[in-house]
Design an enzyme around this catalytic site. Structure first.
Site, mmCIF file in Angstrom:
data_model
loop_
_atom_site.group_PDB
_atom_site.id
_atom_site.type_symbol
_atom_site.label_atom_id
_atom_site.label_comp_id
_atom_site.label_asym_id
_atom_site.label_seq_id
_atom_site.Cartn_x
_atom_site.Cartn_y
_atom_site.Cartn_z
ATOM 1 N N GLY A 263 -140.498 -30.750 60.404
ATOM 2 C CA GLY A 263 -141.166 -30.736 59.112
ATOM 3 C C GLY A 263 -142.679 -30.801 59.180
ATOM 4 O O GLY A 263 -143.349 -30.563 58.181
ATOM 5 N N CYS B 87 -120.393 -12.528 40.323
ATOM 6 C CA CYS B 87 -121.069 -11.275 40.671
ATOM 7 C C CYS B 87 -120.314 -10.108 40.027
ATOM 8 O O CYS B 87 -119.091 -10.006 40.127
ATOM 9 C CB CYS B 87 -121.105 -11.114 42.184
ATOM 10 S SG CYS B 87 -121.617 -9.475 42.736
ATOM 11 N N CYS C 35 -118.675 -7.862 43.137
ATOM 12 C CA CYS C 35 -117.642 -8.365 44.053
ATOM 13 C C CYS C 35 -116.901 -9.573 43.498
ATOM 14 O O CYS C 35 -115.941 -10.046 44.112
ATOM 15 C CB CYS C 35 -118.248 -8.707 45.416
ATOM 16 S SG CYS C 35 -119.212 -10.210 45.435
ATOM 17 N N CYS D 56 -124.753 -10.201 43.433
ATOM 18 C CA CYS D 56 -125.143 -11.014 44.592
ATOM 19 C C CYS D 56 -126.538 -10.610 45.068
ATOM 20 O O CYS D 56 -126.831 -9.431 45.215
ATOM 21 C CB CYS D 56 -124.188 -10.782 45.760
ATOM 22 S SG CYS D 56 -122.571 -11.511 45.591
ATOM 23 N N CYS E 188 -122.089 -9.287 49.712
ATOM 24 C CA CYS E 188 -121.458 -8.581 48.599
ATOM 25 C C CYS E 188 -120.667 -7.365 49.109
ATOM 26 O O CYS E 188 -119.521 -7.149 48.716
ATOM 27 C CB CYS E 188 -122.540 -8.132 47.618
ATOM 28 S SG CYS E 188 -121.925 -7.640 46.006
#
Lengths: 297, 200
Positions: free
Chosen positions: A36, A245, A248, A270, A276
């Protein structure tokens, strides 16, 4: 040593010279050792403009080898200009295999999404980062933000989130949502939607972040605690979508809004094109690996 | 003379890339043992694994500190100078890297550069040339990069190493990171790794 030895003038493998790679590799190691923390590095000019992912490209160029398989995504899509250009760049200067399939890639360079398909232990996710400093819009001076990280003084960030609540009734930050790494450094996860933040927590893959213009590299080792900042009475939540979606039928994935006409027609699909397409090939019945209860952190 | 000029990577670009990936993976997954895909052939007391790591990471920008055994080995010093081009640090506090050929006699970790609270990355990376990663005292590791626990048994290590490592961790974000280079491969101890107390 060169990608094409038959030509008189040729690039070194993966474009960068060896001394630059060593400098970046040293920065990557320190980044991994201090999760980080933003490690300064001597970012180079690349044959593409700042903002096109020069930080991510320099990291990828420094770690990639002949046996790697590279995937590049831009907002989840493999077929947008930025992703196509960077994939072609490495296919040319490193001669590596490229793919659009998440599971087959060893290195995935990404601009602002984490693939829906869960990442594995052998994979490295390389983020292109525009502004690596999470405190930058709150405090413009680098000398001050550096001191704030040194002293672990992150009150300002909580004030910012609190002001969101005071103004909107909820935390209105939806992307580049700040996280705390291993209980120490507050980190900008790059402008990924906060939907992806839970995937960073205890990920089995190594995550590297490169900011070319701002000259910073940072990292999340695998299995590292990554907690999105929140309040007890306003816990962190990811975006929810009301419909699946349109292509899909996937639920609990991140969706893009697509405008269809000028009469208000729209569909939600998606953002991860590979995910997808895979689902549609399989008849749209593939189980979603990210169930909501696992995603809560 | 040929001892100095020979023994570098035969294929520098890909050897350095392969060794770096091994070091990166080892640093990201502390306690895991990685084979090096390429080795160097340095004069003693440098070892093939330790020298390969040094050639991969060190250059004219990084001062190296050598432990007294290495400092006295003129062949090794000349080899490092020729192949890495790195200057030698006069004191351990000035060095970005340290190569320790006799870790059992190593000076205390606190003598090396720890970085600053603002710039904790400006700390030393220590390359310990050790004999084994599995034949020494067992160390149970926890921390970032480790799903549950990891176990290695490196030897030799500096005196009171477990206590020294606890103090190194207490200095976080400052502190040193260690690359353990053995004939069987390498393993890393970044400053975030904790050594669990042994039961019994």
């Amino acid at each position: 040593m060169s990608a094409r030895t038959s030509e008189i003038a040729s690039y070194n493998f993966a474009y960068l010279d060896e001394q630059t790679k060593r400098m970046i590799r040293r920065a990557i190691l320190k980044g991994i050792a201090i999760p980080g923390y933003q490690v300064p590095f001597a970012s180079r000019e690349m044959p593409m403009p700042y903002g096109w992912g020069t930080g991510g490209v320099q990291i990828t160029a420094s770690i990639i080898g002949r046996d790697d398989v590279l995937k590049v995504i831009d907002q989840g899509a493999d077929d947008t200009t930025n992703a196509v250009s960077i994939r072609a760049f490495f296919a040319r200067v490193a001669g590596v295999a490229v793919t659009t399939e998440t599971a087959k890639a060893t290195i995935i360079q990404t601009r602002h999404r984490i693939p829906e398909h869960p990442l594995g232990e052998g994979q490295v996710l390389v983020y292109q980062v525009p502004i690596p400093e999470p405190l930058r819009y709150l405090e413009p001076r680098e000398t001050e933000t550096r001191k704030m990280h040194a002293l672990e003084e992150y009150g300002l960030m909580h004030v910012k989130l609190y002001e969101d609540i005071a103004r909107h009734g909820h935390i209105a930050t939806t992307y580049a949502y700040p996280v705390k790494v291993e209980g120490r450094y507050v980190m900008d996860p790059s402008p990924t939607p906060k939907f992806d933040n839970p995937k960073m927590h205890m990920s089995p893959a190594l995550q590297l972040f490169g900011a070319g213009r701002e000259k910073r590299i940072y990292a999340l080792p695998p299995y590292t605690r990554v907690v999105s900042l929140d309040f007890e009475d306003h816990p962190f939540e990811v975006q929810r979508f009301e419909q699946p979606c349109a292509l899909c039928g996937a639920r609990n994935v991140y969706l893009d809004e697509v405008i269809l006409d000028d009469r208000g027609g729209r569909m939600f699909v998606c953002s991860d094109t590979d995910y997808c397409e895979k689902r549609r090939d399989e008849g749209g019945v593939a189980a979603n690996p990210f169930e909501p209860d696992e995603a809560a952190t | 003379m040929t001892d100095t000029l020979d023994g570098g990577f035969s294929d520098p670009v890909f050897a350095a890339q392969g060794v770096f990936r091994a070091v990166m993976d080892a640093m990201a997954r502390p306690g895991s043992i990685r084979q090096l895909p390429a080795l160097a052939a340095p004069p003693t007391p440098l070892t093939p694994a330790g020298a390969a790591v040094a050639l991969t990471l060190c250059d004219h920008e990084t001062a190296i500190w050598l432990d007294p055994v290495l400092q006295a080995a003129r062949g090794a010093v000349a080899w490092l100078g020729f192949h890495a081009g790195a200057p030698l640090a006069r004191t351990p506090a000035e060095a970005q890297f340290a190569i320790v050929s006799a870790p059992g006699d190593c000076i205390a970790l606190e003598n090396f550069s720890q970085g600053t609270q603002e710039y904790p990355d400006r700390s030393a990376t220590l390359i310990f040339q050790i004999e084994t990663l599995s034949g020494g005292r067992k160390l149970v590791l926890k921390g970032p990069g480790i799903a549950t626990t990891a176990t290695i048994a490196p030897a030799p290590l500096p005196r009171h190493f477990v206590e020294q490592w606890r103090q190194n961790g207490a200095r976080f974000p400052r502190g040193v990171d260690i690359v353990l280079a053995a004939p069987e491969g390498i393993a890393c101890l970044p400053r975030t790794t904790r050594i669990e107390p042994q039961e019994g």
